[in-house]
Design a protein around this motif. Structure first.
Motif, short mmCIF file in Angstrom:
data_model
loop_
_atom_site.label_atom_id
_atom_site.label_comp_id
_atom_site.label_asym_id
_atom_site.label_seq_id
_atom_site.Cartn_x
_atom_site.Cartn_y
_atom_site.Cartn_z
N THR A 1 0.81 -1.22 0.00
CA THR A 1 0.00 0.00 0.00
C THR A 1 0.84 1.26 0.00
O THR A 1 0.34 2.32 -0.36
N GLY A 2 2.07 1.17 0.43
CA GLY A 2 2.93 2.34 0.51
C GLY A 2 2.73 3.15 1.77
O GLY A 2 3.35 4.19 1.95
N GLU A 3 1.86 2.66 2.67
CA GLU A 3 1.65 3.38 3.93
C GLU A 3 2.91 3.35 4.79
O GLU A 3 3.21 4.31 5.47
N GLY A 4 3.61 2.24 4.76
CA GLY A 4 4.90 2.13 5.46
C GLY A 4 6.00 2.08 4.42
O GLY A 4 5.77 2.18 3.22
N GLU A 5 7.21 1.90 4.90
CA GLU A 5 8.34 1.79 3.98
C GLU A 5 8.32 0.46 3.25
O GLU A 5 7.84 -0.54 3.77
N PHE A 6 8.90 0.44 2.06
CA PHE A 6 9.01 -0.78 1.30
C PHE A 6 9.77 -1.84 2.08
O PHE A 6 9.40 -3.01 2.08
N TYR B 1 10.51 -7.13 4.63
CA TYR B 1 10.91 -7.97 5.75
C TYR B 1 9.73 -8.78 6.30
O TYR B 1 9.92 -9.89 6.80
N HIS B 2 8.53 -8.25 6.20
CA HIS B 2 7.35 -9.06 6.56
C HIS B 2 7.28 -10.29 5.68
O HIS B 2 7.07 -11.41 6.17
N LEU B 3 7.45 -10.09 4.38
CA LEU B 3 7.44 -11.23 3.46
C LEU B 3 8.58 -12.20 3.78
O LEU B 3 8.39 -13.42 3.77
N GLU C 1 11.37 0.91 12.70
CA GLU C 1 11.13 0.01 11.57
C GLU C 1 10.94 -1.43 12.05
O GLU C 1 10.06 -2.15 11.57
N ILE C 2 11.78 -1.83 12.99
CA ILE C 2 11.68 -3.19 13.53
C ILE C 2 10.34 -3.38 14.22
O ILE C 2 9.70 -4.44 14.09
N ALA C 3 9.89 -2.38 14.94
CA ALA C 3 8.60 -2.46 15.63
C ALA C 3 7.48 -2.69 14.62
O ALA C 3 6.57 -3.51 14.87
N ARG C 4 7.53 -2.01 13.49
CA ARG C 4 6.50 -2.22 12.46
C ARG C 4 6.59 -3.62 11.87
O ARG C 4 5.57 -4.27 11.63
#
Length: 174
Positions: free
Chosen positions: A56-61, A66-68, A142-145
Motif C-alpha cells: 500500500t505504501g503506507e509504510g516503507e518498502f 521484511y514481513h514477506l 522500523e523493527i517495531a513495524r
C-alpha cells in the motif's frame, strides 16, 4: 514497488539489485545455510510479485519486504524444523556485505566465528531482533513495524538479546 504493482515487472530487477544482499544476509543469519538462504531470497522476490497488490505504501518498502521475508522463513522453518547453525561464516563474508565482515587476521576470524556461533545459540526471536537491528541496521521504529510491536518492546528485547549474546560469547571464548 508502485511501478511493479502497476504492472511494470521489469522494475523487479532494480529491487532485486538493491535488496538481494540484505535479504541474503538476514536469511543467512537466521538459517545458517547458504543454499537455503539463496532459495529463500528467491522465494521472497517471488512473493513480492505474487502479493504486489498488498503493498500500500503506507509504510516503507523495507518493512513490507521484511514481513514477506519473515513469512518465507517461517514457512521454511515449519518444513525443515529449526536446524543448528553449523556453516563457517568466513566462507560467506564477501556475500554478507552489510554487517560484520571478516578480517584477514586469524584473531579477527576467530572473534567472528565465536560471535557467529554465539548468535546461533540465541533463541530465534533474539537472533532475529539482533540481525535486524545490528546487521541490517534497521531503526527500532522500523523493527517495531515489522514485528507488529512497540518501539519500547523492541528496545527491551534488543537489550536482553545483547546481554544473552554477551554471556554466550564469553562462555564460548573461554
Amino acid at each position: 514497488m508502485f511501478q511493479v504493482k502497476a504492472g511494470d515487472l521489469n522494475k523487479m530487477g532494480l529491487l532485486f539489485e538493491r535488496y538481494h544482499r540484505k535479504l541474503f544476509s538476514f536469511l543467512y543469519y537466521m538459517t545458517g545455510k547458504d543454499d537455503a538462504s539463496e532459495d529463500l531470497v528467491q522465494n521472497v522476490f517471488f512473493r513480492m510479485l505474487k502479493y504486489r497488490h498488498t503493498f500500500t505504501g503506507e509504510g516503507e518498502f523495507k518493512t513490507w519486504m521484511y514481513h514477506l521475508a519473515r513469512n518465507v522463513l517461517a514457512d521454511h522453518s515449519q518444513k525443515n524444523k529449526r536446524s543448528v547453525l553449523h556453516e563457517d561464516v568466513q566462507n560467506y563474508s564477501e556475500r554478507i556485505s552489510s554487517g560484520v565482515g571478516a578480517d584477514d587476521s586469524i584473531y579477527k576470524e576467530q572473534e567472528l566465528t565465536t560471535l557467529y556461533d554465539s548468535l546461533g545459540k540465541l533463541p530465534e526471536e533474539y537472533r532475529e531482533i539482533l540481525v535486524l537491528s545490528r546487521f541490517q541496521e534497521l531503526k527500532y521504529e522500523e523493527i517495531a513495524r515489522i514485528l507488529n510491536t512497540t518501539e519500547g518492546a523492541v528496545k527491551v528485547k534488543v537489550h536482553r538479546a545483547m546481554n544473552q549474546l554477551k554471556n554466550i560469547y564469553l562462555k564460548l571464548e573461554q
